[in-house]
Every structure is written in C-alpha cells, then in structure tokens.
Design a protein around this motif. Structure first.
Motif, PDB file in Angstrom:
ATOM      1  N   ALA A  12     -12.617  -0.135 -14.881  1.00  0.00           N
ATOM      2  CA  ALA A  12     -13.410  -1.066 -14.085  1.00  0.00           C
ATOM      3  C   ALA A  12     -14.883  -0.979 -14.440  1.00  0.00           C
ATOM      4  CB  ALA A  12     -13.225  -0.778 -12.595  1.00  0.00           C
TER       5      ALA A  12
ATOM      6  N   LEU B 298      -5.396   1.986  -4.717  1.00  0.00           N
ATOM      7  CA  LEU B 298      -6.550   1.496  -5.475  1.00  0.00           C
ATOM      8  C   LEU B 298      -6.135   1.108  -6.892  1.00  0.00           C
ATOM      9  CD1 LEU B 298      -9.152   4.194  -4.370  1.00  0.00           C
ATOM     10  CD2 LEU B 298      -9.324   1.736  -3.872  1.00  0.00           C
ATOM     11  N   GLU B 299      -5.346   1.960  -7.533  1.00  0.00           N
ATOM     12  CA  GLU B 299      -4.933   1.684  -8.901  1.00  0.00           C
ATOM     13  C   GLU B 299      -4.035   0.449  -8.975  1.00  0.00           C
ATOM     14  OE1 GLU B 299      -2.772   3.760 -12.774  1.00  0.00           O
ATOM     15  OE2 GLU B 299      -3.194   4.957 -10.982  1.00  0.00           O
TER      16      GLU B 299
ATOM     17  N   PHE C 237     -15.704  -3.993 -10.077  1.00  0.00           N
ATOM     18  CA  PHE C 237     -15.487  -3.731  -8.654  1.00  0.00           C
ATOM     19  C   PHE C 237     -16.785  -3.940  -7.878  1.00  0.00           C
ATOM     20  CE2 PHE C 237     -15.476  -0.547  -5.135  1.00  0.00           C
ATOM     21  CZ  PHE C 237     -14.493  -1.140  -4.362  1.00  0.00           C
TER      22      PHE C 237
ATOM     23  N   HIS D 254      -3.905  -2.151  -7.010  1.00  0.00           N
ATOM     24  CA  HIS D 254      -4.629  -3.387  -6.766  1.00  0.00           C
ATOM     25  C   HIS D 254      -5.558  -3.729  -7.934  1.00  0.00           C
ATOM     26  CE1 HIS D 254      -4.009  -2.888  -2.136  1.00  0.00           C
ATOM     27  NE2 HIS D 254      -2.913  -3.240  -2.779  1.00  0.00           N
ATOM     28  N   PHE D 255      -6.162  -2.706  -8.538  1.00  0.00           N
ATOM     29  CA  PHE D 255      -6.982  -2.974  -9.723  1.00  0.00           C
ATOM     30  C   PHE D 255      -6.125  -3.552 -10.845  1.00  0.00           C
ATOM     31  CE2 PHE D 255      -8.345  -1.647 -13.938  1.00  0.00           C
ATOM     32  CZ  PHE D 255      -9.592  -2.231 -13.999  1.00  0.00           C
ATOM     33  N   ARG D 256      -4.968  -2.949 -11.083  1.00  0.00           N
ATOM     34  CA  ARG D 256      -4.131  -3.394 -12.196  1.00  0.00           C
ATOM     35  C   ARG D 256      -3.563  -4.788 -11.947  1.00  0.00           C
ATOM     36  NH1 ARG D 256      -4.284   0.355 -15.795  1.00  0.00           N
ATOM     37  NH2 ARG D 256      -4.218   2.590 -15.308  1.00  0.00           N
TER      38      ARG D 256
ATOM     39  N   LEU E 239     -11.989   4.401 -10.186  1.00  0.00           N
ATOM     40  CA  LEU E 239     -11.821   3.044 -10.699  1.00  0.00           C
ATOM     41  C   LEU E 239     -12.405   2.915 -12.106  1.00  0.00           C
ATOM     42  CD1 LEU E 239     -12.629   1.023  -7.463  1.00  0.00           C
ATOM     43  CD2 LEU E 239     -10.396   1.260  -8.564  1.00  0.00           C
TER      44      LEU E 239
ATOM     45  N   ASP F 164       0.846  -1.180   0.000  1.00  0.00           N
ATOM     46  CA  ASP F 164       0.000   0.000   0.000  1.00  0.00           C
ATOM     47  C   ASP F 164       0.889   1.239   0.000  1.00  0.00           C
ATOM     48  OD1 ASP F 164       0.645   0.821   2.741  1.00  0.00           O
ATOM     49  OD2 ASP F 164      -0.585  -0.874   3.380  1.00  0.00           O
TER      50      ASP F 164
ATOM     51  N   MET G 278      -5.051  -7.254 -10.400  1.00  0.00           N
ATOM     52  CA  MET G 278      -6.093  -8.220 -10.746  1.00  0.00           C
ATOM     53  C   MET G 278      -6.312  -8.262 -12.254  1.00  0.00           C
ATOM     54  SD  MET G 278      -8.267 -10.539 -10.278  1.00  0.00           S
ATOM     55  CE  MET G 278      -8.431 -10.753  -8.511  1.00  0.00           C
ATOM     56  N   ASP G 279      -6.328  -7.110 -12.894  1.00  0.00           N
ATOM     57  CA  ASP G 279      -6.521  -7.051 -14.340  1.00  0.00           C
ATOM     58  C   ASP G 279      -5.415  -7.822 -15.062  1.00  0.00           C
ATOM     59  OD1 ASP G 279      -8.050  -6.042 -16.564  1.00  0.00           O
ATOM     60  OD2 ASP G 279      -6.454  -4.592 -16.930  1.00  0.00           O
TER      61      ASP G 279
ATOM     62  N   ILE H 127      -9.304  -4.963  -3.851  1.00  0.00           N
ATOM     63  CA  ILE H 127      -8.923  -3.648  -4.359  1.00  0.00           C
ATOM     64  C   ILE H 127      -8.940  -2.594  -3.267  1.00  0.00           C
ATOM     65  CG2 ILE H 127      -9.680  -1.783  -5.900  1.00  0.00           C
ATOM     66  CD1 ILE H 127     -10.576  -3.963  -7.876  1.00  0.00           C
TER      67      ILE H 127
END
Length: 422
Positions: free
Chosen positions: A76, A37-38, A57, A40-42, A71, A2, A44-45, A280
């Motif tokens: 997302a 946030l970015e 999300f 963790h999104f990336r 997001l 983080d 998973m993507d 995320i």
C-alpha cells in the motif's frame, strides 16, 4: 467479511479471545485484525487488476503506525492530509514516492516537509495553494508533482457531513475552471503537472455517482492532453461504502467499483490512484467495552458502558449505526430486550444505540462495538479527562498493544501552571 467470530461461545479476534485481551489490557480498547486488513486491501487491489494502479490507504481513517506498517508491507501507498499523517507514514516505512498529500489547507511548512520527503503527488485544491506551493518549491530548488483536485458537482448521495463533490462543498476547483487552473500550473516554476484528482465523498452506497464523476474526469483528461498537459495519473479518490453489519446500507462490491473505474478512465493509459480508508479499516476493528451498570428506565433499560462518545464519536456526530454484540455468546432462547447503550460522559448525545435488542448483560460483562476500525481511534479525544484508549493489533494467535493507555499523571503533566498563579 471479517475475522471476528464466536468460537466455543466466546467472541474472538482471529485466534485470540477478546476476553483475554480485555483481561490483559483493560477496557475500553480498540482491537484490529491483521487478517481482515489484508483481505480488504487485497480485494481492492484485485478489483483494479489489469490496470496500472496503486492503492493508497487513507491515513485519516486509521493512523496507527503499526497498522500503516502492516499495510505498507502488503504494497500500500498512503494518502495523507497533514504533516502529522505524513510523518506517521514515513515512520511506518512508506517511501515518499508512494505518498499522496491531499487536503484543502496545506501550510507552507507542510509543503516543505512533503517536498523534503519526496512525496509522489500533491493534490492541489485551489489557485492560492498552487501559487504557494510554487513559491515553496522554488525556494527549495525542488519540483512539486501536482494533480489538481476537481469538483465535478456530483451528488454522492451520502451523509451531508461526508459529501465532498458538490458545487457548494469546500473541496477542489470547479471542473469548468480546471483548464485555466492547469494552464496556470504549467506556467509556474517549481510545479510539474502529473495528473488529475477527484473525490466526491465517503460511505457511498451506489455506483452511479462514481460513474458520473469519473466520466467527467475522463472528458477533462482528453481536453487537458489536447492542450499539451502530460496527464499520466488519474486519482479517483476513495469513498466506496462498507456494510455496517445490520444496518440497511448495502454498498456495491469492490469488483463492481473496479468495473466502473475500468470503463470510465481505465482506457486512458494513465496510472490509477485509489484512496480507500473506511473500506479497508472499518470492519477490521472493534471497540471492546465493559458494562458498568444496567440501569432500569421508565420505558427501557440502559446499558452504561465504560466506553463513551470521546472514544467513538461517529454515532453522536453522524447518527452512525454500529452493530453491538455480547462477547459471551448468548445462549439459545435467551431473552432479547431493547436497551439504550450509552457511555458515562455528561452529554445526552453520549449514546451508541437506542432501543437496541440485546441479551441480558450484567455489570462486568463485555461487549464489542463492531465496524469501529475506521474513524474511531483517530477521532477520539480526552473529553471529560478520559484517557485515550489503547489500540491492540491481532495476528493469528498473537496480540500486541500498539498504543498504550496514558496515565492521568501523564495527561496532566502536559499542562503547566503559570508562575503568576503561584
């Protein structure tokens, strides 16, 4: 990973000292990091790279419209479970086609709102819901894109209150009965079968339950296609756990989760829908609080905070672990003593941690309750007539209040005294 770390002895959110936010906004308040946030999104993507997929999300984890907008700009989609969450996703600029509407108890009014918004998928959880959706769609001259949520009877080996894939759970239709439910769906007007959905629980810390569930779904997809159904989408839900810092949980990496998806359903030529929420949001947020008193008890001290169970209910509801740290970095060699970290609400359950090793903190000093970005603000209440706390979004060296603290007058003005009470 983080973006909350110590710099020059002070805990920061990205490039902003948390003490600066506390001074400007007051405590308690939630603070979210855009960079986290970015990331963790990336992650998973990227774990699903090479397969047609969309990351939706789970809005129930963190529903602030500014967070949803951030997001959405990353690409997302959104997984919603109520008309309120649907309206939040739309307000954030998410196109209806990238919204999945889940939930076991959709009302006719919610179905109509979702059809009006052009949602990309309804995750249907029962035959009565399927019949009702057909009625609503026909009355609107619409077609409802449907994936039936199947219950694979797989033990997710997670907390009983967040397990959703066992036979005794209220979610989905038994996978053994799925073929007849799909046959009924295909015969109903206003219904268009597009996929299969499964979700077995939250905060899973092992891959085996996913492997079992997805393998059963893969077999079902084959059977449904043989029966003539066009299964173009496989919704594998969410549920991959996150490390709550110093807890003993060590969840698998998203890359390894993606490998399970790839070898079970990735070769079926369908678009994969995944619905992470906690993954995320959890470690992208902290609950920032101040010490009101340090109270000496018989066996240990109590740190009484201005945050309480109504602000973050997970420890009281789930016995959940959250790391709690001083915002001012303890000096090397500082005494570390056990303390119960509690709030001011009149409930014995209003405790964030028991016998937690903490540096000596005095009244007015700040603490950060970590991993609070998911199921924190969204589950908060005004119990004891305590105002909902502000939410703050940080991006690099900037921060903005994205939900302000209501005044007591605003809270009370929502209510009215009947005329007959004088």
């Amino acid at each position: 990973m983080d973006h909350f770390d110590y710099r020059d002895g002070a805990l920061h959110a990205e490039d902003v000292p948390l003490a600066e936010i506390a001074a400007a906004v007051g405590t308690p308040c939630y603070v979210y990091s855009c960079a986290t946030l970015e990331r963790h999104f990336r992650v998973m993507d990227e774990a699903l790279a090479g397969m047609p997929h969309v990351v939706c999300f789970a809005v129930k984890a963190l529903s602030n419209v500014a967070v949803l907008r951030f997001l959405a700009r990353l690409g997302a989609g959104m997984d919603v479970v109520s008309e309120g969450e649907l309206r939040r996703a739309l307000a954030a600029g998410v196109p209806g086609a990238k919204i999945v509407f889940a939930g076991v108890g959709k009302t006719g009014a919610e179905m109509a709102a979702a059809l009006q918004a052009g949602v990309g998928q309804f995750n249907v959880e029962s035959e009565p819901e399927l019949e009702r959706l057909s009625e609503v769609a026909v009355s609107m001259g619409a077609q409802a894109p449907v994936a039936v949520r199947v219950n694979p009877d797989v033990d997710a080996k997670t907390h009983a209150k967040i397990s959703t894939g066992k036979a005794e759970d209220k979610f989905g239709v038994p996978i053994s009965r799925a073929p007849e439910v799909y046959a009924r769906a295909a015969a109903l007007p206003g219904i268009r079968v597009v996929g299969v959905d499964v979700h077995i629980g939250s905060q899973l810390t092992a891959l085996e339950p996913f492997e079992q569930a997805f393998s059963r779904v893969a077999a079902l997809v084959g059977a449904l296609r043989e029966a003539g159904h066009d299964i173009a989408r496989i919704d594998v839900g969410g549920g991959l756990g996150v490390p709550y810092v110093r807890s003993n949980e060590a969840p698998p990496l998203p890359f390894d989760y993606g490998a399970v998806v790839r070898r079970t359903v990735g070769g079926l030529g369908a678009e994969i829908v995944v619905e992470p929420g906690r993954l995320i949001a959890a470690n992208a947020g902290v609950l920032l609080a101040s010490v009101i008193y340090r109270k000496r008890g018989e066996a240990r001290d109590f740190l009484i905070l201005d945050a309480a169970m109504n602000d973050l209910i997970r420890p009281a509801m789930y016995d959940a672990h959250h790391d709690i740290v001083a915002v001012r970095e303890p000096e090397a060699g500082a005494a570390i003593l056990p303390a119960d970290i509690v709030g001011p609400v009149c409930e014995s359950g209003d405790a964030f941690a028991k016998a937690r090793p903490m540096p000596p903190l005095a009244a007015g000093e700040l603490v950060a309750i970590r991993s609070a970005g998911a199921y924190g603000a969204v589950m908060s209440s005004e119990y004891n007539t305590r105002p909902l706390v502000p939410e703050v979004l940080v991006s690099k060296d900037r921060f903005d209040v994205v939900r302000r603290r209501p005044t007591y007058a605003e809270m009370i003005e929502r209510e009215r005294i009947p005329d007959w009470l004088g």
